[in-house]
Motif scaffolding. Structure first.
Motif, PDB file in Angstrom:
ATOM      1  N   PRO A 394       0.828  -1.219   0.000  1.00  0.00           N
ATOM      2  CA  PRO A 394       0.000   0.000   0.000  1.00  0.00           C
ATOM      3  C   PRO A 394       0.856   1.261   0.000  1.00  0.00           C
ATOM      4  CG  PRO A 394      -0.732  -1.548   1.684  1.00  0.00           C
ATOM      5  CD  PRO A 394       0.580  -2.056   1.169  1.00  0.00           C
ATOM      6  N   SER A 395       0.346   2.294  -0.627  1.00  0.00           N
ATOM      7  CA  SER A 395       1.079   3.553  -0.706  1.00  0.00           C
ATOM      8  C   SER A 395       1.081   4.270   0.637  1.00  0.00           C
ATOM      9  CB  SER A 395       0.453   4.462  -1.763  1.00  0.00           C
ATOM     10  OG  SER A 395       1.011   5.755  -1.687  1.00  0.00           O
ATOM     11  N   ARG A 396       2.238   4.776   1.022  1.00  0.00           N
ATOM     12  CA  ARG A 396       2.332   5.689   2.160  1.00  0.00           C
ATOM     13  C   ARG A 396       3.073   6.943   1.719  1.00  0.00           C
ATOM     14  NH1 ARG A 396      -0.924   6.401   5.168  1.00  0.00           N
ATOM     15  NH2 ARG A 396       0.401   7.175   6.846  1.00  0.00           N
ATOM     16  N   THR A 399       3.613  12.857  -0.010  1.00  0.00           N
ATOM     17  CA  THR A 399       3.845  14.068  -0.797  1.00  0.00           C
ATOM     18  C   THR A 399       2.763  14.296  -1.844  1.00  0.00           C
ATOM     19  OG1 THR A 399       5.200  12.989  -2.518  1.00  0.00           O
ATOM     20  CG2 THR A 399       6.325  13.711  -0.508  1.00  0.00           C
ATOM     21  N   VAL A 400       1.798  13.387  -1.936  1.00  0.00           N
ATOM     22  CA  VAL A 400       0.779  13.501  -2.991  1.00  0.00           C
ATOM     23  C   VAL A 400      -0.460  14.218  -2.457  1.00  0.00           C
ATOM     24  CG1 VAL A 400       1.599  11.447  -4.176  1.00  0.00           C
ATOM     25  CG2 VAL A 400      -0.220  11.233  -2.464  1.00  0.00           C
ATOM     26  N   LEU A 401      -1.294  14.676  -3.373  1.00  0.00           N
ATOM     27  CA  LEU A 401      -2.522  15.381  -3.002  1.00  0.00           C
ATOM     28  C   LEU A 401      -3.597  14.425  -2.503  1.00  0.00           C
ATOM     29  CD1 LEU A 401      -4.335  17.977  -3.055  1.00  0.00           C
ATOM     30  CD2 LEU A 401      -4.969  17.294  -5.370  1.00  0.00           C
ATOM     31  N   VAL A 402      -3.811  13.332  -3.250  1.00  0.00           N
ATOM     32  CA  VAL A 402      -4.837  12.350  -2.888  1.00  0.00           C
ATOM     33  C   VAL A 402      -4.183  10.986  -2.767  1.00  0.00           C
ATOM     34  CG1 VAL A 402      -7.089  11.383  -3.440  1.00  0.00           C
ATOM     35  CG2 VAL A 402      -6.495  13.654  -4.295  1.00  0.00           C
ATOM     36  N   GLY A 403      -4.303  10.391  -1.602  1.00  0.00           N
ATOM     37  CA  GLY A 403      -3.746   9.068  -1.392  1.00  0.00           C
ATOM     38  C   GLY A 403      -4.830   8.002  -1.474  1.00  0.00           C
ATOM     39  N   LEU A 404      -4.497   6.856  -2.020  1.00  0.00           N
ATOM     40  CA  LEU A 404      -5.395   5.701  -2.002  1.00  0.00           C
ATOM     41  C   LEU A 404      -5.097   4.909  -0.732  1.00  0.00           C
ATOM     42  CD1 LEU A 404      -7.373   3.594  -3.138  1.00  0.00           C
ATOM     43  CD2 LEU A 404      -5.445   2.620  -4.416  1.00  0.00           C
ATOM     44  N   VAL A 405      -6.103   4.771   0.113  1.00  0.00           N
ATOM     45  CA  VAL A 405      -5.959   3.976   1.337  1.00  0.00           C
ATOM     46  C   VAL A 405      -6.606   2.622   1.078  1.00  0.00           C
ATOM     47  CG1 VAL A 405      -6.466   3.828   3.792  1.00  0.00           C
ATOM     48  CG2 VAL A 405      -6.080   6.068   2.736  1.00  0.00           C
ATOM     49  N   ARG A 406      -5.836   1.574   1.192  1.00  0.00           N
ATOM     50  CA  ARG A 406      -6.384   0.237   0.956  1.00  0.00           C
ATOM     51  C   ARG A 406      -5.646  -0.777   1.821  1.00  0.00           C
ATOM     52  NH1 ARG A 406      -4.010  -3.203  -2.945  1.00  0.00           N
ATOM     53  NH2 ARG A 406      -6.027  -3.734  -3.876  1.00  0.00           N
ATOM     54  N   ASP A 407      -6.361  -1.804   2.230  1.00  0.00           N
ATOM     55  CA  ASP A 407      -5.806  -2.912   2.993  1.00  0.00           C
ATOM     56  C   ASP A 407      -6.223  -4.174   2.262  1.00  0.00           C
ATOM     57  OD1 ASP A 407      -5.244  -4.995   4.726  1.00  0.00           O
ATOM     58  OD2 ASP A 407      -5.939  -3.941   6.509  1.00  0.00           O
ATOM     59  N   ILE A 408      -5.244  -4.916   1.787  1.00  0.00           N
ATOM     60  CA  ILE A 408      -5.533  -6.082   0.959  1.00  0.00           C
ATOM     61  C   ILE A 408      -6.396  -7.105   1.695  1.00  0.00           C
ATOM     62  CG2 ILE A 408      -3.540  -7.513   1.563  1.00  0.00           C
ATOM     63  CD1 ILE A 408      -3.197  -7.922  -1.526  1.00  0.00           C
ATOM     64  N   ASN A 409      -6.376  -7.055   3.046  1.00  0.00           N
ATOM     65  CA  ASN A 409      -7.171  -7.989   3.843  1.00  0.00           C
ATOM     66  C   ASN A 409      -8.492  -7.391   4.313  1.00  0.00           C
ATOM     67  OD1 ASN A 409      -5.166 -10.115   3.823  1.00  0.00           O
ATOM     68  ND2 ASN A 409      -3.976  -8.826   5.221  1.00  0.00           N
ATOM     69  N   PHE A 416     -10.328   7.274  -0.200  1.00  0.00           N
ATOM     70  CA  PHE A 416      -9.356   8.272  -0.641  1.00  0.00           C
ATOM     71  C   PHE A 416      -9.087   9.256   0.487  1.00  0.00           C
ATOM     72  CE2 PHE A 416     -11.820   7.089  -4.471  1.00  0.00           C
ATOM     73  CZ  PHE A 416     -10.817   6.336  -5.070  1.00  0.00           C
ATOM     74  N   GLU A 417      -7.816   9.627   0.612  1.00  0.00           N
ATOM     75  CA  GLU A 417      -7.409  10.604   1.617  1.00  0.00           C
ATOM     76  C   GLU A 417      -6.996  11.881   0.893  1.00  0.00           C
ATOM     77  OE1 GLU A 417      -4.468  10.494   5.433  1.00  0.00           O
ATOM     78  OE2 GLU A 417      -3.501  10.274   3.477  1.00  0.00           O
ATOM     79  N   LEU A 418      -7.829  12.895   0.993  1.00  0.00           N
ATOM     80  CA  LEU A 418      -7.522  14.210   0.422  1.00  0.00           C
ATOM     81  C   LEU A 418      -6.706  14.966   1.457  1.00  0.00           C
ATOM     82  CD1 LEU A 418      -7.928  16.205  -1.908  1.00  0.00           C
ATOM     83  CD2 LEU A 418     -10.075  16.894  -0.840  1.00  0.00           C
ATOM     84  N   ARG A 419      -5.434  15.284   1.115  1.00  0.00           N
ATOM     85  CA  ARG A 419      -4.487  15.752   2.118  1.00  0.00           C
ATOM     86  C   ARG A 419      -4.358  17.278   2.205  1.00  0.00           C
ATOM     87  NH1 ARG A 419      -1.061  12.416   4.227  1.00  0.00           N
ATOM     88  NH2 ARG A 419       0.644  13.944   4.222  1.00  0.00           N
ATOM     89  N   ALA A 420      -5.030  18.000   1.325  1.00  0.00           N
ATOM     90  CA  ALA A 420      -4.857  19.456   1.299  1.00  0.00           C
ATOM     91  C   ALA A 420      -5.678  20.224   2.331  1.00  0.00           C
ATOM     92  CB  ALA A 420      -5.167  19.991  -0.097  1.00  0.00           C
ATOM     93  N   PRO A 421      -6.878  19.756   2.756  1.00  0.00           N
ATOM     94  CA  PRO A 421      -7.653  20.548   3.716  1.00  0.00           C
ATOM     95  C   PRO A 421      -6.901  20.813   5.010  1.00  0.00           C
ATOM     96  CG  PRO A 421      -9.032  18.859   2.734  1.00  0.00           C
ATOM     97  CD  PRO A 421      -7.621  18.567   2.301  1.00  0.00           C
ATOM     98  N   ASN A 422      -7.326  21.852   5.702  1.00  0.00           N
ATOM     99  CA  ASN A 422      -6.740  22.216   6.987  1.00  0.00           C
ATOM    100  C   ASN A 422      -7.866  22.363   8.002  1.00  0.00           C
ATOM    101  OD1 ASN A 422      -7.418  25.295   7.425  1.00  0.00           O
ATOM    102  ND2 ASN A 422      -6.882  25.068   5.261  1.00  0.00           N
ATOM    103  N   PRO A 423      -7.556  22.529   9.295  1.00  0.00           N
ATOM    104  CA  PRO A 423      -8.619  22.551  10.311  1.00  0.00           C
ATOM    105  C   PRO A 423      -9.660  23.650  10.130  1.00  0.00           C
ATOM    106  CG  PRO A 423      -6.495  22.169  11.343  1.00  0.00           C
ATOM    107  CD  PRO A 423      -6.209  22.508   9.913  1.00  0.00           C
ATOM    108  N   LYS A 424      -9.331  24.675   9.352  1.00  0.00           N
ATOM    109  CA  LYS A 424     -10.313  25.735   9.135  1.00  0.00           C
ATOM    110  C   LYS A 424     -11.003  25.629   7.771  1.00  0.00           C
ATOM    111  CE  LYS A 424      -8.973  29.174  12.476  1.00  0.00           C
ATOM    112  NZ  LYS A 424      -8.856  30.620  12.777  1.00  0.00           N
ATOM    113  N   SER A 425     -10.715  24.579   7.022  1.00  0.00           N
ATOM    114  CA  SER A 425     -11.465  24.338   5.787  1.00  0.00           C
ATOM    115  C   SER A 425     -12.922  24.044   6.144  1.00  0.00           C
ATOM    116  CB  SER A 425     -10.889  23.152   5.014  1.00  0.00           C
ATOM    117  OG  SER A 425      -9.591  23.414   4.553  1.00  0.00           O
ATOM    118  N   ASN A 426     -13.829  24.472   5.281  1.00  0.00           N
ATOM    119  CA  ASN A 426     -15.253  24.201   5.472  1.00  0.00           C
ATOM    120  C   ASN A 426     -15.542  22.793   4.956  1.00  0.00           C
ATOM    121  OD1 ASN A 426     -18.074  24.034   5.297  1.00  0.00           O
ATOM    122  ND2 ASN A 426     -18.300  26.198   4.786  1.00  0.00           N
TER     123      ASN A 426
END
Length: 639
Positions: A394-396, A399-409, A416-426
Motif C-alpha cells: 500500500p502507498s504511504r 507528498t501527494v494530493l490524494v492518497g489511495l488507502v487500501r488494505d488487501i485484507n 481516498f485521503e484528500l491531504r490538502a484541507p486544513n482545520p479551518k477548511s469548510n
C-alpha cells in the motif's frame, strides 16, 4: 480528571430519538441541560449559536422543530443571497443527524453539580422560506445527488458488477452510504509564548516530538479530551503528538511552562453530513478542555512560519448496504490481489484529480491556508496521486494530493485521503465539491465501460500522452517523493502550477470554464451559492490583506532595528544591516517619488486591481521572509 460524574451527563441525542416525546423525556431527565441552540453553517464556515432556555424550547417544541428560529442577513455570511434589504433567514433543525450537548466546564450548576449544557442542534439555513442556502444544505444535496448518480450508472452499465464484491446487480443493493472522516491537527501553547523558529525547525527535522509521550497539562488535557469524545460516541482511534513543537520546561510552580506542541486526534468515520457535524463539535471540545488547563489552542493551518502547519486529511469512501445484510465497498475491486480499485474507484480518483482546480477554492480559501501549502512540510502542493508500488504494498507517499488507502485484507477500508484541507477548511463544502468532481470522473469511466486495467493505464499516463478523460499535458500518478524527485519547474509542468494566493486560487471559477461544468446540471451548487461563496472569499481575502496582514507586516518591519554599537561591530554586521535596512525601506517606507510595497498593495486592493494585489502579496511575503532570515543572522553574529 473531572470533579463531577461525567457518567450522569447527557452527551448526545441520536437521530432515531428525535420525536417530540423522546426529546422532552430526555431533557427532563437531564436538568444539567439549560439551553438549546440551533446551529446553522453559512458559506464562510461560521456557525450560529443562540441560547434558548430549555423550558421555552419544550413548551414551543412543535413550532421550533418545524420552523426553527429566525435570524437576518447581517448575522450570516450569505452575500448576494441574504442582505439587509432581503434578510429573512430561518435556522431549521435537521432531524436526520445526532444532536450534541455542549458543556461549559467553568459553570457548574448548583442543583445538579454538573456543568451547564447547551443542546446544539445542527440546522439548515433557509432564505425566504424556499432556498436552503448554507453549507449543510449544500452537502445534503450533494450526498443525495451523488448516490442517485452512482445508482443510475450501475443500472445503465451493469458490467461494473464484474468488479464489485458481493453484488451481481443493482437489485442486490438496499442503499448507498457516503462515508467520511477527518483528522484534526492543532497546536497548543501557553499564552503569550512565542517559540524560537530555529529551535522548532530543528526539533521537527530531528523528529524529537513525533508520537512522543506528552507531559503535564498537555497530557491531562489530551486524555480528558479523548475520554469526553468517546462519551459523544465519536469512537476515538488515537491522540498523539505530531511532528511540530519543542520540549516544555518545568517552572518553579511545578507546572510545565513554555508549552509549544502540535497534536493530532483521529476518530471513526461516519456518513458524510454526520462526519462534518462531528468535526464541528470536536473542535469545541478540544478548545474548551485545553483552555481549562491554561493552554491556548489554534486550528490555524500555519500558525508559525518555517515549521510544520496543521492539516486535516479528509477521507472519502462509498459503501453499499446489500439486501442480504452485508456491506461492500464500491471503490474496492472484486479481487484485492488483482486490481487496485473497481471502475468506480478509478473514476472517483481521476475525477478528483482532473477537476481539482475548481474544488481547491473550497479547500484553501484563506491566506493562512495558502501559507501551509509550501514544499517541504509534508503539505501537498501537486495534483498527483499514489496507488502503491505494487498491489501488495500500500502507498504511504505523503507528498501527494490524494492518497489511495487500501488494505488487501480489508476491502471495506478502501477510500481516498484528500491531504490538502486544513482545520479551518469548510468540510461541508469540501465534501460537496469533491463529490461533484468524483461524479464527473465516475461518469466518464463507467460510461466508457473501462476495465480496471485500462483505467490504471490512464491514471499512469505520461506527459504528452492522449487519454479519453485526463488531460494530455499532465501526469497524475507518482510513486516517488515529488519534492525530491522533481524540480519546481518539473512539478509545475507535470502536475500544474500551484496557486500562491487566495485570489489565484479563486480565479479558477472564472478561468477553468470546462472544469466548472461539474457544477452544472444539478442543484448542489446553484449559481447563487457559487456567487455568494466567491464574494465571501474575495471580501475575506481583501479585508484581511488590507487591514491585518499589511499592518502586521509593518509592525514586524519596525522591530528590525539596528542593534550593533559603533565601537563593537564587524564588516559582516555592517553588510547585513545595510541589506536589512534596504529591504525595510522597500517594504514600508514611502518617498515623494515612489510608494513602498505595502502602500502599493493597499492601493491595488482599493482600486480592484486584484491581479496586481496578488502579485504584490507574493513579493511582500518573500521580502518579509528574506528580511527575517537576514535579521536572524545579523543578531546571532553580535556579541
Amino acid at each position: 480528571m473531572f470533579e463531577f460524574n461525567i457518567d450522569e451527563m447527557l452527551w448526545y441525542i441520536p437521530a432515531e430519538q428525535h420525536s417530540e416525546d423522546d426529546i422532552k423525556r430526555i431533557l427532563e431527565q437531564h436538568p444539567e441541560v439549560h439551553f438549546v441552540s440551533f446551529v446553522g453553517i453559512d458559506l464562510g464556515g461560521h456557525d450560529t449559536d443562540e441560547k434558548i432556555p430549555v423550558e421555552l424550547f419544550i413548551k414551543d417544541m412543535d413550532n421550533m422543530l418545524a420552523h426553527g428560529v429566525q435570524t437576518d442577513g447581517s448575522s450570516v455570511a450569505l452575500p448576494g443571497i441574504a442582505d439587509l434589504g432581503d434578510a429573512k433567514v430561518d435556522i431549521i433543525p435537521d432531524k436526520d443527524v445526532n444532536w450534541y450537548v455542549d458543556y461549559n466546564y467553568r459553570d457548574i450548576g448548583r442543583r445538579t453539580g454538573l456543568p451547564v449544557g447547551t443542546l446544539r442542534i445542527p440546522s439548515i439555513l433557509t432564505h425566504n422560506d424556499v432556498f436552503d442556502c448554507g453549507s449543510r444544505s449544500t452537502l445534503k444535496r450533494a450526498v443525495k445527488f451523488f448516490k442517485s448518480e452512482v445508482l443510475r450508472e450501475m443500472k445503465e452499465h451493469p458490467y461494473v458488477f464484474d468488479y464489485i464484491k458481493g453484488a451481481d446487480s443493482v437489485d442486490d443493493i438496499e442503499s448507498l452510504t457516503v462515508t467520511s472522516a477527518t483528522e484534526l491537527e492543532f497546536w497548543v501553547k501557553t499564552p503569550y509564548d512565542k517559540g524560537d523558529r530555529e529551535q522548532m525547525f530543528t526539533a521537527q527535522v530531528l523528529k524529537e516530538q513525533y508520537w512522543k509521550r506528552t507531559y503535564g497539562d498537555v497530557r491531562s488535557a489530551l486524555e480528558e479530551v479523548l475520554v469526553v469524545l468517546n462519551k459523544y460516541g465519536f469512537n476515538v482511534e488515537m491522540g498523539h503528538k505530531e511532528v511540530g513543537g519543542v520540549n516544555a520546561k518545568m517552572g518553579a510552580s511545578g507546572h510545565y511552562d513554555h508549552v509549544m506542541e502540535q497534536l493530532e486526534i483521529d476518530w471513526k468515520y461516519a456518513g458524510a453530513l454526520q462526519a462534518a457535524d462531528n468535526e464541528n463539535q470536536i473542535k469545541y471540545v478540544v478548545r474548551d478542555i485545553f483552555t481549562m488547563h491554561g493552554l491556548d489552542v489554534t486550528f490555524m493551518a500555519k500558525p508559525f512560519p518555517g515549521v510544520a502547519g496543521s492539516g486535516e486529511h479528509t477521507h472519502i469512501g462509498l459503501a453499499a448496504n446489500l439486501k442480504n445484510g452485508k456491506v461492500t465497498s464500491i471503490f474496492a475491486p472484486q479481487e484485492m490481489k488483482k486490481h487496485f480499485m473497481s471502475p468506480f474507484g478509478f473514476g472517483a480518483l481521476m475525477g478528483l484529480l482532473k477537476n481539482y482546480e475548481v474544488i481547491n477554492p473550497f479547500i484553501s480559501s484563506s491566506n493562512d491556508s495558502m501559507n501551509r501549502l509550501k514544499p517541504g512540510f509534508e503539505a501537498p502542493v501537486c495534483i498527483v496521486t499514489s496507488l502503491g508500488k505494487s498491489l501488495e504494498e500500500p502507498s504511504r507517499n505523503r507528498t501527494v494530493l490524494v492518497g489511495l488507502v487500501r488494505d488487501i485484507n480489508n476491502p471495506l477500508s478502501t477510500r481516498f485521503e484528500l491531504r490538502a484541507p486544513n482545520p479551518k477548511s469548510n468540510t461541508y463544502l469540501v465534501l460537496a465539491a469533491g463529490m461533484l468532481a468524483i461524479c464527473d470522473g465516475v461518469k466518464a469511466c463507467v460510461e466508457a465501460e473501462k476495465t480496471p486495467e485500462e483505467l490504471e493505464k490512464s491514471l499512469s499516463k505520461k506527459y504528452g500522452e492522449e487519454d479519453f478523460y485526463l488531460e494530455k499535458d499532465r501526469e497524475y500518478r507518482s510513486e516517488e517523493d515529488v519534492f525530491t524527485t522533481y524540480t519546481q519547474e518539473e512539478r509545475e509542468k507535470l502536475f500544474g502550477k500551484v496557486p500562491e494566493t487566495v485570489w489565484q486560487n479563486l480565479k479558477a471559477f472564472k478561468d477553468e470554464k470546462e472544469k466548472m461544468k461539474i457544477y452544472e446540471g444539478n442543484d448542489v451548487f446553484p449559481e447563487a451559492i457559487l456567487n455568494s461563496f466567491f464574494i465571501t472569499t474575495l471580501e475575506q481575502w481583501k479585508y484581511e490583506l488590507h487591514n491585518r496582514l499589511v499592518p502586521d507586516a509593518m509592525s514586524a518591519i519596525r522591530t528590525f532595528k539596528k542593534v550593533h554599537e559603533d565601537q563593537d561591530y564587524s564588516d559582516y554586521d555592517v553588510h547585513n544591516w545595510l541589506e536589512i535596512d534596504q529591504i525595510r525601506h522597500e517594504l514600508g517606507k514611502d518617498t515623494m517619488s515612489e510608494k513602498c510595497l505595502l502602500t502599493q498593495v493597499k492601493d491595488a486592493l482599493e482600486e480592484g486591481r486584484y491581479d496586481d494585489a496578488s502579485d504584490l502579496q507574493i513579493t511582500i511575503s518573500k521580502k518579509v521572509e528574506q528580511l527575517t532570515t537576514l535579521y536572524d543572522a545579523y543578531q546571532k553574529n553580535l556579541l
